[in-house]
Structure formats: C-alpha cells, structure tokens
Scaffold this active site. Structure first.
Site, PDB file in Angstrom:
ATOM      1  N   CYS A  63      32.181  50.507  37.011  1.00  0.00           N
ATOM      2  CA  CYS A  63      30.938  51.221  37.348  1.00  0.00           C
ATOM      3  C   CYS A  63      31.223  52.218  38.475  1.00  0.00           C
ATOM      4  O   CYS A  63      30.477  52.307  39.442  1.00  0.00           O
ATOM      5  CB  CYS A  63      29.823  50.246  37.727  1.00  0.00           C
ATOM      6  N   CYS A  87      36.551  39.140  33.863  1.00  0.00           N
ATOM      7  CA  CYS A  87      35.810  39.231  35.133  1.00  0.00           C
ATOM      8  C   CYS A  87      34.326  39.042  34.786  1.00  0.00           C
ATOM      9  O   CYS A  87      33.542  39.978  34.847  1.00  0.00           O
ATOM     10  CB  CYS A  87      36.053  40.570  35.816  1.00  0.00           C
ATOM     11  N   LYS A 115      27.337  41.218  30.633  1.00  0.00           N
ATOM     12  CA  LYS A 115      28.151  41.660  29.502  1.00  0.00           C
ATOM     13  C   LYS A 115      28.612  40.473  28.667  1.00  0.00           C
ATOM     14  O   LYS A 115      28.709  40.565  27.444  1.00  0.00           O
ATOM     15  CB  LYS A 115      29.342  42.475  29.996  1.00  0.00           C
TER      16      LYS A 115
END
Length: 466
Positions: free
Chosen positions: A398, A276, A282
C-alpha cells in the site's frame, strides 16, 4: 481520587467532554503517549459516547489538526513570540485546534473558535493561559486572510509542504519521481477523508442484496467502480453496530486492497499461502473467491494479530483458513513447493494510505524505506520457495515508492529466473491500465485515483507445471 472517579463514572455523574475537549484529549494522547490517533479517538469516544454530530465534529477536529500539524505550527509561529515547543502540551494543542477551525472550517464561527479555545485554556491550561490563548486566536482570526504560503514558483517544496501539510522529505521525493502535478494531486488526496468501503461477503449474500438491505436501514450506498464485491457506504453511527456486520455480510476493506486478491485469483480447492496475513481482509477475500473450499495458511509474526483473522473468519462463516505464527522470512520446510497460490502483501512504508492515518505522515522517516525494502526482499525470497512449479505469486503493497514496488519486483526476478511476470489483463479491469502495465503483470494505483488508496500489485508465475 481514582476511586471517587470510578464511582462517579458508574453512576454517570462525571461531566461528558465536549467535542472540542475530546479532540484535545486525542491530540494530547498522540503527542505525550505516542498513541495512534484512531485508537485514541475510539477509546475516548467509547468512554464519552457523544451524539452523532459531536462524534463527527470531534473526529474532524482531531484528524484535521493531525493532518495539518506543520501548517498550523507554521501559522502560529507568526503570531507568538515564544516558540510553540515552550508551551504545555494542552496549551499547544488548544492553539492548534483554534487555528484549524479558523483556517479550515468555514462552518465554525470565528467567535466560537476563539471563545471555546479560551474556555478550554481555563479548564486545561496554566495561570495566564486564558488571556494568551484568547489573544493569539483573535489575532489569527483578524489577520488570517493575509497569511500567504511561500510562492510555488520560487519554492515548490516549501509551498506544497505547508499548503498541503506534508513532510518536506516526502514532497521532495515525489516531485523528483512523479513531477509537480502528481505531487500536488497526492498531497491534496491525502487530506480528504476516505470513503467507507466494504467488501460484500458473497458466500452469504450478493452485492445487490446487501446494498438494498443497507439502504432500507437508511444508509447511502454506492457500488465500487472496479471491485465487483465492493460498496461505499455512508450514514451510519459505527460499522460494528450494523446488523449486517454482526451477521458477517461484509468486511471492511478499501477497493484497491480488494484488487490484490482478484489478481491472485485462487480457484476453489487450491492450496494458498498468505505470508503476511493479519488482520485478515485479504485472507478472507481469498477464501471467498475459493468458495470456502481448499486450504489457506495465513502467517503473521505477531500471534495476537492472528486472533483478528480467526475473529473475522468466524464472523464471515469461513472455515478453510489455518493460522501460523511465525516469521515470513523463515517459513517451515513443510511449506516448500506446497502452494498453488501465494500472496505476499508485504509490510511497507504505507505512503499510499496516508489519508487513513492522519498522524502517520509525521511518523515516517526516509530511512525506513530502505529498511523495509530489505525486509520485503527476504519475505519474497522465502515465499518463492513455497510456490509449486506452475503456481502463482502476487506481491502487493500500500505504498508508491519504486524501491518497494516495481524495483522490488525487478530485483526479485533477477534473483529468481524461474519466475516470470504474468498477464493481468483478464483479471483486473482495463480502466486500471497504466501504459500497458497490466499486460506486463503489474499495476500502480496512485493515492486518490478514483478515490482509492495508493496500491501496487504484481503477479508472477513460477515456471514449470504441477
């Protein structure tokens, strides 16, 4: 009229909106068009280009009102006879702006809040709006010290919901799962603007060198406590305007988000799947940890979002990321047993990052959590097929809900006995440990802890060997 406006705009003769008027335009865009606050604000700021102080004031007003909507509407309900919903969007938000200044901005003189509210009503309201707005705001100004929230002891849900401006369902949920003290801590943390945190691009510069360079430009710079590549910076007009950003010396990323890549810890030369990937924070961190050697496939269901990964990679000087448009629940067969390392930074309810998105708390619904948990499970099941025997998969979100975090991991492990939890104690700082959870392979960072976003990270290893 439109042609005339465009001509006036080109020659700079249209009046520039004041900070309060900019905030009003943002609030109207969010309410009437369903716009996201940050996008609406950036768009309006770009058109008006206010000075640094006006920019900061407009941002605080717009975001402050959006964070405090239920509290402001509850207060106004005590001072107006007709319902707030019966007012026009302009008048409704002028009132909210005025009350926010009166109740939460000590630096603004009450007379200024009232007078400017009345003036905006003159410009943007209907006949009679000036008198109405002026009367309501002056009444609130006189009586605001007498406004009391429902007692905490008698009605903790309503007290916390109104005092700290959160939806009732969220408060109820957190009280049940985390208790009173933590719930108040979360809700308070969500009302504090987050620090501006960036990840140093160590492919090009060291943290110390970038910190010194930014300080020379007049910024205030502080090293992050847990992520070795992180800096917290203040004192700039916009991140995009900094030379260091344009030169690819850093990437915007919260410290807790950086920890996910550190937990995966891919080695140079490895094959890595980021299931994703967009917008690439990231993904590019993984490439950085790999010293720009190996191969990363970044997947996203939205092709236009993959453009963001390409742009960030290009700016940062990263060459090992390949993008793949597709559904992370249905990855191509060629990726089966392909990856040494897999990151699943899953779509989630985002309850750990509410401080970053002032309007988000009012867009969330409790039913979304179960739907997202189902989606996450499908993505994990597919990603698991891509991990080589002996390979590693990190799952991160998150958010702070059990269903999406530890409960999700436990459910995954029950379906996939070929995976086991993998010790994180050598990869993440011991200070993050929560009752020995690092040794058990996961960590839950709660909102505001050490001024970080709420985040969950779990590291799992597939049994077998390469």
């Amino acid at each position: 009229m439109d042609n005339k406006c465009s001509v006036l705009e080109r020659v700079g003769l249209l009046p520039v909106l004041s900070a309060r008027e900019i905030a009003l335009e943002v609030l109207k865009a969010v309410e009437e068009e369903g716009a996201y606050a940050n996008l609406a604000l950036n768009n309006i700021l770009e058109k008006n280009r206010p000075g640094k102080l006006d920019r900061a004031f407009a941002t605080e007003l717009a975001y402050g009102v959006l964070r405090s909507l239920n509290t402001l509407d509850w207060v106004l309900g005590q001072f107006i006879k007709q319902s707030l919903s019966s007012q026009t969007p302009a008048v409704r938000n002028i009132l909210r702006l005025g009350v926010y200044q009166l109740m939460f901005m000590d630096r603004v003189p009450p007379s200024a809040a009232c007078n400017e509210g009345a003036e905006m009503a003159r410009r943007f309201g209907h006949a009679g709006a000036v008198k109405f707005v002026n009367g309501v705001l002056r009444n609130v100004s006189r009586r605001k010290d007498g406004i009391t929230f429902p007692p905490l002891a008698d009605d903790p849900v309503r007290h916390i919901s109104l005092k700290y401006s959160h939806p009732v369902w969220m408060v109820e949920r957190w009280l049940e799962e985390f208790g009173l003290e933590e719930t108040i801590s979360f809700t308070r943390a969500n009302n504090v603007p987050p620090p501006n945190t960036v990840r140093v691009n160590t492919l090009r510069i060291s943290r110390q060198e970038l910190a010194e360079s930014l300080r020379e430009e007049g910024l205030t710079v502080k090293e992050t406590a847990f992520a070795p590549e992180g800096l917290k910076i203040e004192g700039f007009f916009s991140l995009g305007s900094l030379a260091a950003f344009k030169e690819g010396l850093f990437q915007v990323q919260d410290e807790s988000s950086m920890l996910a890549s550190l937990a995966l810890a891919p080695v140079p030369g490895a094959t890595v799947l980021d299931s994703c990937g967009a917008p690439g924070g990231k993904t590019t961190h993984l490439a950085q940890l790999m010293e720009n050697r190996g191969e990363i496939i970044a997947v996203d269901i939205h092709p236009h979002k993959l453009t963001l990964i390409k742009e960030n990679s290009s700016r940062l000087g990263i060459a090992i990321i390949k993008d793949l448009a597709g559904d992370a629940r249905k990855l191509p067969e060629r990726l089966s047993n392909w990856a040494d390392f897999v990151l699943v930074d899953a779509p989630c309810s985002g309850l750990g990052v509410l401080r970053r998105r002032p309007d988000a708390r009012w867009r969330k619904e409790p039913g979304q959590i179960a739907e997202l948990a189902g989606l996450q499970a499908e993505i994990l099941d597919c990603a698991a097929c891509c991990v080589k025997p002996g390979g590693v998969m990190v799952y991160s979100t998150c958010t702070i809900t059990r269903e999406e975090n530890l409960g999700q991991v436990e459910s995954f492990l029950s379906r996939h006995p070929d995976f086991i939890m993998d010790d994180l104690t050598l990869l993440l700082p011991r200070e993050l440990d929560n009752d020995g959870s690092l040794e058990r392979g996961y960590v839950q960072i709660l909102p505001g802890w050490n001024k970080m976003d709420g985040f969950f990270i779990a590291r799992m290893r597939k049994k077998g060997s390469h």
